[in-house]
Each structure stands twice: as C-alpha cells, then as structure tokens.
Design a protein around this motif. Structure first.
Motif, PDB file in Angstrom:
ATOM      1  N   ALA A  39       0.821  -1.210   0.000  1.00 50.76           N
ATOM      2  CA  ALA A  39       0.000   0.000   0.000  1.00 50.76           C
ATOM      3  C   ALA A  39       0.854   1.257   0.000  1.00 50.76           C
ATOM      4  O   ALA A  39       0.486   2.278  -0.592  1.00 50.76           O
ATOM      5  CB  ALA A  39      -0.932  -0.008   1.209  1.00 50.76           C
ATOM      6  N   ASN A  44      -3.790   2.022  -5.404  1.00 50.91           N
ATOM      7  CA  ASN A  44      -5.097   1.647  -4.882  1.00 50.91           C
ATOM      8  C   ASN A  44      -4.929   0.854  -3.586  1.00 50.91           C
ATOM      9  O   ASN A  44      -4.224  -0.156  -3.547  1.00 50.91           O
ATOM     10  CB  ASN A  44      -5.843   0.805  -5.928  1.00 50.91           C
ATOM     11  CG  ASN A  44      -7.250   0.454  -5.496  1.00 50.91           C
ATOM     12  OD1 ASN A  44      -7.452  -0.439  -4.696  1.00 50.91           O
ATOM     13  ND2 ASN A  44      -8.220   1.164  -6.034  1.00 50.91           N
ATOM     14  N   LEU A  45      -5.565   1.309  -2.526  1.00 54.65           N
ATOM     15  CA  LEU A  45      -5.369   0.717  -1.205  1.00 54.65           C
ATOM     16  C   LEU A  45      -5.942  -0.681  -1.122  1.00 54.65           C
ATOM     17  O   LEU A  45      -5.265  -1.626  -0.706  1.00 54.65           O
ATOM     18  CB  LEU A  45      -6.011   1.605  -0.136  1.00 54.65           C
ATOM     19  CG  LEU A  45      -6.011   1.043   1.287  1.00 54.65           C
ATOM     20  CD1 LEU A  45      -4.595   0.775   1.772  1.00 54.65           C
ATOM     21  CD2 LEU A  45      -6.746   1.977   2.234  1.00 54.65           C
ATOM     22  N   ARG A  46      -7.189  -0.852  -1.507  1.00 53.74           N
ATOM     23  CA  ARG A  46      -7.829  -2.157  -1.330  1.00 53.74           C
ATOM     24  C   ARG A  46      -7.234  -3.211  -2.250  1.00 53.74           C
ATOM     25  O   ARG A  46      -7.187  -4.382  -1.897  1.00 53.74           O
ATOM     26  CB  ARG A  46      -9.336  -2.039  -1.509  1.00 53.74           C
ATOM     27  CG  ARG A  46      -9.999  -1.250  -0.379  1.00 53.74           C
ATOM     28  CD  ARG A  46     -11.381  -1.690  -0.003  1.00 53.74           C
ATOM     29  NE  ARG A  46     -12.159  -2.271  -1.047  1.00 53.74           N
ATOM     30  CZ  ARG A  46     -12.963  -1.580  -1.870  1.00 53.74           C
ATOM     31  NH1 ARG A  46     -13.052  -0.265  -1.754  1.00 53.74           N
ATOM     32  NH2 ARG A  46     -13.667  -2.203  -2.782  1.00 53.74           N
ATOM     33  N   LEU A 141      -0.622   1.053   9.033  1.00 53.11           N
ATOM     34  CA  LEU A 141      -1.074   1.368   7.679  1.00 53.11           C
ATOM     35  C   LEU A 141      -1.272   2.865   7.496  1.00 53.11           C
ATOM     36  O   LEU A 141      -0.836   3.442   6.487  1.00 53.11           O
ATOM     37  CB  LEU A 141      -2.382   0.634   7.384  1.00 53.11           C
ATOM     38  CG  LEU A 141      -3.009   0.959   6.027  1.00 53.11           C
ATOM     39  CD1 LEU A 141      -2.132   0.445   4.893  1.00 53.11           C
ATOM     40  CD2 LEU A 141      -4.422   0.370   5.937  1.00 53.11           C
ATOM     41  N   ASN A 142      -1.926   3.510   8.451  1.00 59.04           N
ATOM     42  CA  ASN A 142      -2.142   4.954   8.353  1.00 59.04           C
ATOM     43  C   ASN A 142      -0.823   5.700   8.184  1.00 59.04           C
ATOM     44  O   ASN A 142      -0.700   6.621   7.373  1.00 59.04           O
ATOM     45  CB  ASN A 142      -2.860   5.468   9.604  1.00 59.04           C
ATOM     46  CG  ASN A 142      -4.308   5.023   9.684  1.00 59.04           C
ATOM     47  OD1 ASN A 142      -4.881   4.553   8.706  1.00 59.04           O
ATOM     48  ND2 ASN A 142      -4.906   5.162  10.851  1.00 59.04           N
ATOM     49  N   TYR A 145       0.717   4.754   4.631  1.00 61.36           N
ATOM     50  CA  TYR A 145      -0.055   5.136   3.439  1.00 61.36           C
ATOM     51  C   TYR A 145      -0.301   6.643   3.340  1.00 61.36           C
ATOM     52  O   TYR A 145      -0.269   7.203   2.254  1.00 61.36           O
ATOM     53  CB  TYR A 145      -1.386   4.385   3.442  1.00 61.36           C
ATOM     54  CG  TYR A 145      -2.144   4.474   2.135  1.00 61.36           C
ATOM     55  CD1 TYR A 145      -1.644   3.888   0.983  1.00 61.36           C
ATOM     56  CD2 TYR A 145      -3.360   5.141   2.060  1.00 61.36           C
ATOM     57  CE1 TYR A 145      -2.335   3.963  -0.214  1.00 61.36           C
ATOM     58  CE2 TYR A 145      -4.068   5.219   0.870  1.00 61.36           C
ATOM     59  CZ  TYR A 145      -3.545   4.621  -0.273  1.00 61.36           C
ATOM     60  OH  TYR A 145      -4.232   4.703  -1.460  1.00 61.36           O
ATOM     61  N   LEU A 181      -9.689   4.901   7.134  1.00 65.31           N
ATOM     62  CA  LEU A 181      -9.579   4.272   5.824  1.00 65.31           C
ATOM     63  C   LEU A 181     -10.462   3.024   5.781  1.00 65.31           C
ATOM     64  O   LEU A 181     -10.512   2.250   6.730  1.00 65.31           O
ATOM     65  CB  LEU A 181      -8.136   3.873   5.533  1.00 65.31           C
ATOM     66  CG  LEU A 181      -7.133   5.013   5.345  1.00 65.31           C
ATOM     67  CD1 LEU A 181      -5.709   4.466   5.343  1.00 65.31           C
ATOM     68  CD2 LEU A 181      -7.412   5.769   4.051  1.00 65.31           C
ATOM     69  N   LEU A 183     -11.049  -0.610   4.825  1.00 66.63           N
ATOM     70  CA  LEU A 183     -10.191  -1.749   4.529  1.00 66.63           C
ATOM     71  C   LEU A 183     -10.955  -2.898   3.887  1.00 66.63           C
ATOM     72  O   LEU A 183     -10.434  -3.578   2.995  1.00 66.63           O
ATOM     73  CB  LEU A 183      -9.521  -2.247   5.815  1.00 66.63           C
ATOM     74  CG  LEU A 183      -8.763  -1.200   6.637  1.00 66.63           C
ATOM     75  CD1 LEU A 183      -8.074  -1.859   7.823  1.00 66.63           C
ATOM     76  CD2 LEU A 183      -7.755  -0.445   5.783  1.00 66.63           C
ATOM     77  N   ASP A 195     -11.732   3.225  -3.731  1.00 63.08           N
ATOM     78  CA  ASP A 195     -11.274   3.360  -2.354  1.00 63.08           C
ATOM     79  C   ASP A 195     -12.136   4.404  -1.650  1.00 63.08           C
ATOM     80  O   ASP A 195     -12.586   5.382  -2.263  1.00 63.08           O
ATOM     81  CB  ASP A 195      -9.816   3.821  -2.310  1.00 63.08           C
ATOM     82  CG  ASP A 195      -8.836   2.670  -2.464  1.00 63.08           C
ATOM     83  OD1 ASP A 195      -9.156   1.548  -2.051  1.00 63.08           O
ATOM     84  OD2 ASP A 195      -7.748   2.897  -3.015  1.00 63.08           O
ATOM     85  N   ARG A 212      -5.682   7.658  -4.864  1.00 67.92           N
ATOM     86  CA  ARG A 212      -4.275   7.914  -4.539  1.00 67.92           C
ATOM     87  C   ARG A 212      -3.425   7.521  -5.739  1.00 67.92           C
ATOM     88  O   ARG A 212      -3.489   6.390  -6.221  1.00 67.92           O
ATOM     89  CB  ARG A 212      -3.874   7.109  -3.305  1.00 67.92           C
ATOM     90  CG  ARG A 212      -2.378   7.175  -2.957  1.00 67.92           C
ATOM     91  CD  ARG A 212      -2.030   8.459  -2.231  1.00 67.92           C
ATOM     92  NE  ARG A 212      -0.586   8.593  -2.114  1.00 67.92           N
ATOM     93  CZ  ARG A 212       0.164   8.062  -1.136  1.00 67.92           C
ATOM     94  NH1 ARG A 212      -0.416   7.346  -0.189  1.00 67.92           N
ATOM     95  NH2 ARG A 212       1.465   8.250  -1.099  1.00 67.92           N
TER      96      ARG A 212
END
Length: 246
Positions: A39, A44-46, A141-142, A145, A181, A183, A195, A212
C-alpha cells in the motif's frame, strides 16, 4: 548388565525428548507488513490489501491457548494447539483450521484451500492493551499510506499543510478532525471498485471516495445511486480536495 540396559533405555527416552522441537512463545500481536508495504507505494489501497491479505492481524495468547485474527471487517476466534514438530494449529469453531509456524522473526500462516500463505511480523508500535483487534495494523497502515506532510492544491483551505496522524486524527483539512480508511467489509461493498474513507468533524461525518496516485491524493464527495431502502452504492461526485505530498 541390567543397569547398563536401563541406562541405555533412559538415554533413548531422553534423546527422543530432546529431539522434539521446543515451542517459542508467539504470544502478542502480529501484523501483515507485506500488505502495508504494498500500500505504501501509493496506489489503490484495497487492491494492495487484497493482493497480500486477506488477514491483517493476529493476536495470540499462548498461555490461554487463544489465537484471534481480523481481516478488516470481522474478528475470528480460534483455539491454539501446539504440534509435536514445533508448529501450531489454530482450530476455529466448526471444522476449519489453519497452521502457524515461525520462520526467523516472522509468523507464517500456512496455505489452506481457502487462503494463501501469509507472513506476519511484530508491529513497531503496538496499540493500547484495550484497543480492538486490528488497531495495530491500522496504525501502521495509516502511517505508511498517508503519513508525512501534504499540501492542499485545490479545494477549501488551498495552501494548507495537512497531516494525517497514525491514530486517525487529521490536521489542516478544513472541517475535519478524524479519518478512517476503508479496509474491507460493508464500506468496501458500498464503494465498489473505489477506495473510500470516512471523514468526521465532531459528531458529523460522511463517507468519501478517494484516489491515490503516488504523491497525489484526490478526495471526492460520495454520491449514492441506491434506492432509499437498499445498501448505499457510492460513486465519486464533486472533487472536494486535491492534495500533494511534500
């Protein structure tokens, strides 16, 4: 002669006991750092979470023989059972189970018919002892990312410097104190291929769609195409903010 035989048998028994691998203590929290690293590239996060998931965090208590994990939308409780070869089996309520083992400093969740092999590591910063399962993963993660400094390049507060803190607070984004966020789970189902994140000021909050792309972050209003009695189906509306990482 008899004494020598007894000693010989005792040596065999002790040798067999000594050859059995010892179990290291795996108690505590383990997070899916591979998903976080993916990530952190800023895409793309997911997609990153799905590629290296689905499980995000384990919390193990060897003394009480429990091993619980979360995949971002549900927490699953299991019973930890040590095996003779130094590994563990986690038995879940029902008939399913999964294997855990240590490889160096990594906790390995073994491949099953339903899930791939997944490595986990100790978090650098653990959440508070009373924090819910998954909090350590979300904190890491925060930071990876959205950490660092951002500047608003368009939208309300243009020119502001924005900081997304690891604990879910945000500074510098107008009318916003906290963020979460998305998840997995319902929020992912509601935003489809997009996202999403939740932005909140005091008691008022709303879902937003975001994109993002490396050092650029665009945050859109989330418009709902669903019927009033159906689960919301969000899609991007008006662009509210464009931010650039400094």
């Amino acid at each position: 002669m008899r004494k020598a035989l007894v000693l010989s048998l005792l040596a065999v028994v002790l040798g067999g006991c000594a050859s059995k691998p010892a179990h290291r203590d795996i108690s505590g929290v383990w997070i899916n750092q591979a998903a976080i690293d993916a990530a952190a590239h800023g895409g793309n996060l997911r997609e990153a979470l799905l590629a290296y998931g689905p499980n995000l965090e384990w919390d193990i208590d060897a003394k009480n023989a429990t091993a619980n994990y979360t995949n971002g939308f549900e927490s699953v409780e299991g019973k930890l059972i040590p095996e003779d070869d130094g590994t563990w089996q986690v038995s879940f309520y029902g008939s399913s189970s999964t294997g855990l083992s240590l490889e160096g400093e990594e906790l390995i969740q073994g491949e099953t018919d339903a899930e791939p092999r997944q490595p986990f590591v100790r978090p650098r910063i653990t959440a508070a002892s009373d924090a819910p399962l998954g909090a350590s993963f979300e904190t890491a993660l925060n930071s990876a990312y959205l950490g660092g400094q951002w500047r608003v390049t368009s939208g309300m507060g243009k020119g502001n410097q924005v900081t997304f803190l690891a604990d879910g607070q945000v500074n510098g984004l107008p009318n916003t104190q906290n963020y979460v966020l998305c998840l997995a789970g319902d929020c992912a189902s509601m935003s489809g291929e997009h996202d999403s994140l939740w932005l909140q000021q005091g008691e008022i909050g709303a879902a937003h769609i975001f994109v993002r792309n490396g050092p650029r972050l665009e945050i859109f209003q989330a418009l709902d195409s669903a019927e009033p009695d159906d689960m919301p189906q969000f899609y991007p509306g008006k662009l509210e903010w464009s931010l650039e990482k400094l």
